[in-house]
Design an enzyme around this catalytic site. Sequence first.
Site, PDB file in Angstrom:
ATOM      1  N   SER A 180       0.825  -1.202   0.000  1.00  0.00           N
ATOM      2  CA  SER A 180       0.000   0.000   0.000  1.00  0.00           C
ATOM      3  C   SER A 180       0.871   1.268   0.000  1.00  0.00           C
ATOM      4  O   SER A 180       1.764   1.395  -0.837  1.00  0.00           O
ATOM      5  CB  SER A 180      -0.934  -0.069   1.215  1.00  0.00           C
ATOM      6  OG  SER A 180      -1.919   0.922   1.187  1.00  0.00           O
ATOM      7  N   ASP A 204      -8.312  -3.713  -7.471  1.00  0.00           N
ATOM      8  CA  ASP A 204      -7.971  -3.074  -6.196  1.00  0.00           C
ATOM      9  C   ASP A 204      -8.571  -1.673  -6.171  1.00  0.00           C
ATOM     10  O   ASP A 204      -8.401  -0.890  -7.113  1.00  0.00           O
ATOM     11  CB  ASP A 204      -6.444  -3.013  -6.074  1.00  0.00           C
ATOM     12  CG  ASP A 204      -5.950  -2.404  -4.780  1.00  0.00           C
ATOM     13  OD1 ASP A 204      -6.755  -1.900  -3.978  1.00  0.00           O
ATOM     14  OD2 ASP A 204      -4.719  -2.442  -4.563  1.00  0.00           O
ATOM     15  N   HIS A 241      -6.801  -5.550  -1.535  1.00  0.00           N
ATOM     16  CA  HIS A 241      -5.697  -4.599  -1.431  1.00  0.00           C
ATOM     17  C   HIS A 241      -4.677  -5.201  -0.465  1.00  0.00           C
ATOM     18  O   HIS A 241      -4.906  -5.288   0.736  1.00  0.00           O
ATOM     19  CB  HIS A 241      -6.226  -3.269  -0.895  1.00  0.00           C
ATOM     20  CG  HIS A 241      -5.178  -2.224  -0.695  1.00  0.00           C
ATOM     21  ND1 HIS A 241      -4.525  -1.626  -1.743  1.00  0.00           N
ATOM     22  CD2 HIS A 241      -4.673  -1.665   0.437  1.00  0.00           C
ATOM     23  CE1 HIS A 241      -3.665  -0.740  -1.268  1.00  0.00           C
ATOM     24  NE2 HIS A 241      -3.733  -0.746   0.055  1.00  0.00           N
TER      25      HIS A 241
END
Length: 521
Positions: free
Chosen positions: A205, A426, A455
Amino acid sequence: MLCGAAAVVASGLTAVPAEAGAPHAPETFRATAPAWKKCGTDDYPTLQCASVEVPLDHAEPSGRTITLALSRIPHTAKKYQGPLLVNPGGPGGSGLTLAGFVAASLPKRVAAEYDVVGFDPRGVGDSRPALDCAPGHFDAVRPDPVPTSPEVERANLDRAKSFAEACGRKYGDLLPHMTTTAAARDLDVIRQALGAERINYFGYSYGTYLGTVYAKLYPQRVRRLVLDSVVDPTGVWYDSNLDQNQAFNARHRAFMDWVAKNDATYRLGTDAEKIEAAWYAMRSALKERPAGGKVGPAELEDTFVPGGYYNGYWPYLAEAFAAYANDEDAGPLVEAYENFGATDVAGDNGYSVYTAVECRDAPWPRDWAQWRKDNWEMYERAPFMSWNNAWYNAPCAYWPVEARRPERINTTGQVPPALLFQATDDAATPYQGAVTVHRRLERSSLVVESGGGNHGITLSGNACLDRHLAAYLADGTVPRGSHGDADAVCAALPDPKPLTSKAAPGTARGSVLHGLLGSRI
């Protein structure tokens, strides 16, 4: 943390200093080796903890220092490949437990060759000082995120302004130095403290953006670089938050489709559009009467947003939705809010760091009229999260510290081959961001999870993805293929089944990982 993801046009690799005239930390700051102590847990008994000091301002390495908390699982094999630094994203996520998870989830022979090192970035968790601008900022019940009247808009604006002002009052000396660039320079101090010529890095991320900024600043210090669910560096951070809204709306509708397919369990019908209408009817009802005095429209959205990050939460969210819609039973909804939506002390800290970094990292509109225009336009196309996301980021419109220009990412081949992982659907970091970084990190390889919407996709149960990860960490092997923008393609895992028991969430490996990653980048 809710990702807003990145705005810039690439140029060459020449590093732009974090602050004007800032020398590189390795040349001027002498790092001290960490004193490791046992801090094992039931899950990770060999975990060790330590800390390291870094300059608050890397432009003044002899000035004030701050402390970063570290953790590690030491290597056990004769072959040692150096430290593998891991980061769960955010900004604002703690990486201390992630070290144990990564070491336990990789193949034993691979993990044994690394010191898997977690860290709390500046301002986070056990690092000192740790930020908490306004404790209880997310306490229920908050104003409706959708500003259907001037009064509702004013209430939300007042919350955003007061949060920004509180941060300025409490941390005025720290806020100028809460940037991704400063955090990347901290990584190089950690590298020095560990006695390593180069580091291996594995980020999820927002951690992918931190990793690419580190690679831009210190290409010669990178050995291996793994980026999972990749932030687009050309949208940080305002544009990326707008882009997220459409992607999250699509994931919310995918959840509705899943509920429709499981009508035998949830009894909400087989028409996904009608189920979605029932969800918005629930939202309207909660505006009039919050469930349990806790769950109004804002809290409802907070509860269901995590389902956009990880479909393993869908069965729990569907049960809560069905209980309320079918039986007027608010108990499961309140429980789901407490499990997935409520913000605790760690969440307050994470949000404080999130805003501190994103508001300082890159320019945001300072005219609220621009926010109002952009978010109403987005709401018309993507109503699920647009205004919730806008208010999450709104303190940046009033931030007490001027924004910097974001780092330009382009490596011209100086970084060793990196390995990128991305799901096609995502929502938090949409697919195109991974393609952008793949093109800018020359020699990188992109592994795509086709049809996946989660994600954070490695070490979460997909054996195909994990084989590529293990091969890369074992000996640097990267796939080279011709699948369009991808070098390798893995099929997504099937969607979850409805619950067959009342077991608490979080037992599967994917749920453990997503608990560590959080649900706002």
